[in-house]
Write an enzyme that holds these catalytic residues in place. Structure first.
Site, mmCIF file in Angstrom:
data_model
loop_
_atom_site.group_PDB
_atom_site.id
_atom_site.type_symbol
_atom_site.label_atom_id
_atom_site.label_comp_id
_atom_site.label_asym_id
_atom_site.label_seq_id
_atom_site.Cartn_x
_atom_site.Cartn_y
_atom_site.Cartn_z
ATOM 1 N NE ARG A 41 52.415 26.197 31.648
ATOM 2 C CZ ARG A 41 53.251 25.233 31.282
ATOM 3 N NH1 ARG A 41 53.064 24.000 31.733
ATOM 4 N NH2 ARG A 41 54.278 25.483 30.487
ATOM 5 C CG ASP A 68 47.019 32.756 26.759
ATOM 6 O OD1 ASP A 68 47.939 32.589 25.935
ATOM 7 O OD2 ASP A 68 45.973 32.057 26.760
ATOM 8 C CG ASN A 91 61.943 29.974 26.402
ATOM 9 O OD1 ASN A 91 62.778 29.215 25.929
ATOM 10 N ND2 ASN A 91 60.893 29.540 27.095
ATOM 11 C CE1 TYR A 138 57.973 25.871 16.877
ATOM 12 C CE2 TYR A 138 59.457 24.776 15.340
ATOM 13 C CZ TYR A 138 59.231 25.370 16.572
ATOM 14 O OH TYR A 138 60.255 25.461 17.485
ATOM 15 C CE LYS A 177 60.076 28.888 17.257
ATOM 16 N NZ LYS A 177 60.286 29.767 18.429
ATOM 17 C CB VAL A 209 66.742 20.271 23.934
ATOM 18 C CG1 VAL A 209 68.049 20.802 23.364
ATOM 19 C CG2 VAL A 209 65.709 21.384 24.016
ATOM 20 C CB THR A 248 61.685 20.725 26.384
ATOM 21 O OG1 THR A 248 61.370 20.893 24.984
ATOM 22 C CG2 THR A 248 63.077 21.293 26.646
#
Length: 242
Positions: A37, A55, A81, A140, A144, A171, A173
């Site tokens: 990556r 990681d 992020n 998830y 959050k 968005v 992505t």
């Protein structure tokens, strides 16, 4: 010029934020989870960005990244992020890693945590018995809620730190998908603004932001008893106090 770490900056919102901050003349540290990556960040490295690799599903890797950063010029800000949508890495990456970086990094006075509107579906009660190790798939929405609460807790417990959470919107992505309806440009501008701006609103803490506007989060986010339970659980789990 500020020195800013943007985690998860190989693509998507993290990449966009890193590119914009570099273009504005800031000293940017980009992050990728592995060497493969990291290879896509060569263009940003050529423009002066520094690179860290680790990681964030692995706590030892988070600690190594923190040690590497603490051995160099202090950071002014961190944009947390990096995140995953589903699977066993949800809690380790979305919550444990930002907690550990917050506890271990020396210097940053501005912290921006990526939240999501999904946090309103999170369950405060799920904190009891949550699988922080990632042995099973995590929620998830819960992750959050926890990271948004962490942002508010840091703002309260570290009065000199400008700690905020940002909902970037849904968005287009890799995580959001190509049909996501929100604005990709607006999706990264608020976290950049909070990381570097001297606007009076950007110099506040404990907020939950969406496209430059401060909104009301899940009511548990500003519940100090819930904040304390979350911070205590993460400290006990990681063996690292905030």
């Amino acid at each position: 010029m500020s020195r800013i770490l943007v985690t998860g900056s190989a693509e998507g919102l993290g990449r966009a934020a890193a590119e914009a901050l570099l273009a504005a003349g800031h000293d940017v540290v980009v992050h990728a989870r592995n060497p493969e990556r990291a290879a896509v960040l060569g263009e940003l490295s050529d423009r002066g960005a520094h690179l860290v690799v680790g990681d964030f599903a692995e706590r030892d890797a988070v600690r190594r990244v923190a040690d590497e950063l603490n051995a160099s010029r202090p950071l002014d800000a961190v944009i947390h992020n990096a995140g995953v949508w589903s699977g066993p890495a949800v809690m380790p990456v979305n919550v444990v890693a930002p907690y550990l970086l917050t506890a271990l990094l020396r210097g940053p006075r501005r912290l921006v945590y990526l939240s999501s509107n999904s946090h309103v579906g999170g369950r405060p009660s799920s904190l009891e018995g949550v699988d922080w190790q990632g042995r099973s798939a995590g929620s998830y929405a819960d992750s959050k809620l926890f990271v948004t609460t962490l942002a508010a807790a840091v703002a309260r417990l570290r009065p000199g730190v400008l700690s905020n959470a940002v909902d970037p919107g849904w968005v287009p992505t890799r995580m959001g998908g190509p049909s996501a309806p929100d604005d990709l440009e607006l999706g990264h501008q608020t976290q950049e603004w909070l990381a570097v701006s001297d606007d009076p609103e950007a110099l506040t803490a404990g907020g939950y932001w969406y496209h430059g506007r401060r909104l009301d989060p899940h009511r548990a986010v500003h519940d100090e008893a819930f904040q304390d339970r979350l911070v205590r659980a993460l400290a006990e789990e990681t063996g690292t106090a905030l």
